[in-house]
Design an enzyme around this catalytic site. Sequence first.
Site, PDB file in Angstrom:
ATOM      1  CE  LYS A  10      24.581  35.851  46.221  1.00  0.00           C
ATOM      2  NZ  LYS A  10      25.403  36.661  45.280  1.00  0.00           N
ATOM      3  CE1 TYR A  50      21.287  39.769  43.245  1.00  0.00           C
ATOM      4  CE2 TYR A  50      20.640  37.540  42.632  1.00  0.00           C
ATOM      5  CZ  TYR A  50      21.376  38.393  43.435  1.00  0.00           C
ATOM      6  OH  TYR A  50      22.203  37.900  44.409  1.00  0.00           O
ATOM      7  CG  PHE A  58      26.848  40.016  36.176  1.00  0.00           C
ATOM      8  CD1 PHE A  58      25.862  39.952  37.155  1.00  0.00           C
ATOM      9  CD2 PHE A  58      27.661  41.144  36.133  1.00  0.00           C
ATOM     10  CE1 PHE A  58      25.678  40.984  38.062  1.00  0.00           C
ATOM     11  CE2 PHE A  58      27.479  42.192  37.047  1.00  0.00           C
ATOM     12  CZ  PHE A  58      26.476  42.106  38.008  1.00  0.00           C
ATOM     13  NE  ARG A  86      26.912  45.345  50.881  1.00  0.00           N
ATOM     14  CZ  ARG A  86      26.751  44.994  49.597  1.00  0.00           C
ATOM     15  NH1 ARG A  86      25.822  44.111  49.258  1.00  0.00           N
ATOM     16  NH2 ARG A  86      27.506  45.516  48.669  1.00  0.00           N
ATOM     17  CB  THR A  92      31.342  41.594  44.876  1.00  0.00           C
ATOM     18  OG1 THR A  92      30.638  42.701  45.441  1.00  0.00           O
ATOM     19  CG2 THR A  92      30.418  40.829  43.944  1.00  0.00           C
ATOM     20  NE  ARG A 103      29.752  37.894  48.789  1.00  0.00           N
ATOM     21  CZ  ARG A 103      29.122  39.018  48.462  1.00  0.00           C
ATOM     22  NH1 ARG A 103      29.726  40.195  48.611  1.00  0.00           N
ATOM     23  NH2 ARG A 103      27.895  38.978  47.984  1.00  0.00           N
ATOM     24  CG  ASN A 113      29.116  36.329  45.577  1.00  0.00           C
ATOM     25  OD1 ASN A 113      27.995  35.824  45.657  1.00  0.00           O
ATOM     26  ND2 ASN A 113      29.303  37.609  45.302  1.00  0.00           N
ATOM     27  CG  HIS A 116      21.780  39.131  48.553  1.00  0.00           C
ATOM     28  ND1 HIS A 116      22.088  40.105  47.643  1.00  0.00           N
ATOM     29  CD2 HIS A 116      20.745  39.598  49.292  1.00  0.00           C
ATOM     30  CE1 HIS A 116      21.249  41.134  47.834  1.00  0.00           C
ATOM     31  NE2 HIS A 116      20.428  40.838  48.817  1.00  0.00           N
ATOM     32  CD  GLU A 127      17.701  42.891  48.518  1.00  0.00           C
ATOM     33  OE1 GLU A 127      18.278  42.630  49.599  1.00  0.00           O
ATOM     34  OE2 GLU A 127      18.297  43.291  47.504  1.00  0.00           O
TER      35      GLU A 127
END
Length: 138
Positions: A10, A50, A58, A86, A92, A103, A113, A116, A127
């Site tokens: 990100k 998204y 948010f 993950r 998150t 993270r 964060n 993704h 995606e």
Amino acid sequence: MSERTFSIIKPDAVRKGYTAAILAEIEKAGFKIVGLKKISISKVQAEGFYAVHSARPFFDSLTTFMSSGSIVPLVLEKDNAIADLRKLMGATNPANAEEGTIRKKFAGSIEENAIHGSDAPETAAFEIGYFFAGYELA
Ligand code: ATP
Ligand code: MG
């Protein structure tokens, strides 16, 4: 069985100069990098990515953030890639992320964060197709 997942480094992490360090964590964990590029996206393109979160409070802030600078979309391959990525990413909210996760090491906040990762085979397929053409992953 070998599986593909989709990831994005990100804008916060790219801005802070963490791209190579995050890629190193991903490779160290046994993922093969099948697709990789550095791009920036518009707010509308972030909203399309998204769309599942469009009703969340948010959403506006998240899509503004995701279009605020360069990102690094990735297609990654290994056995159990979706679940394993993950796990490697951590929670998150970095405040809740386990020691040793990406993270925990690189994320600044619940929104900014660092990374993704797809959460299921159907979202991974959507995606990957959103960011990569088939010929880029041959
Ligand atoms: P991602 O989908 O980016 O891998 P995730 O699956 O851990 O993250 P989601 O619930 O899908 O988390 O939320 C998508 C993204 O929206 C988060 O990664 C984070 O950037 C942002 N986000 C989630 N919850 C919040 C929140 N409460 N406030 C601000 N931003 C949030
Ligand atoms: Mg998610």
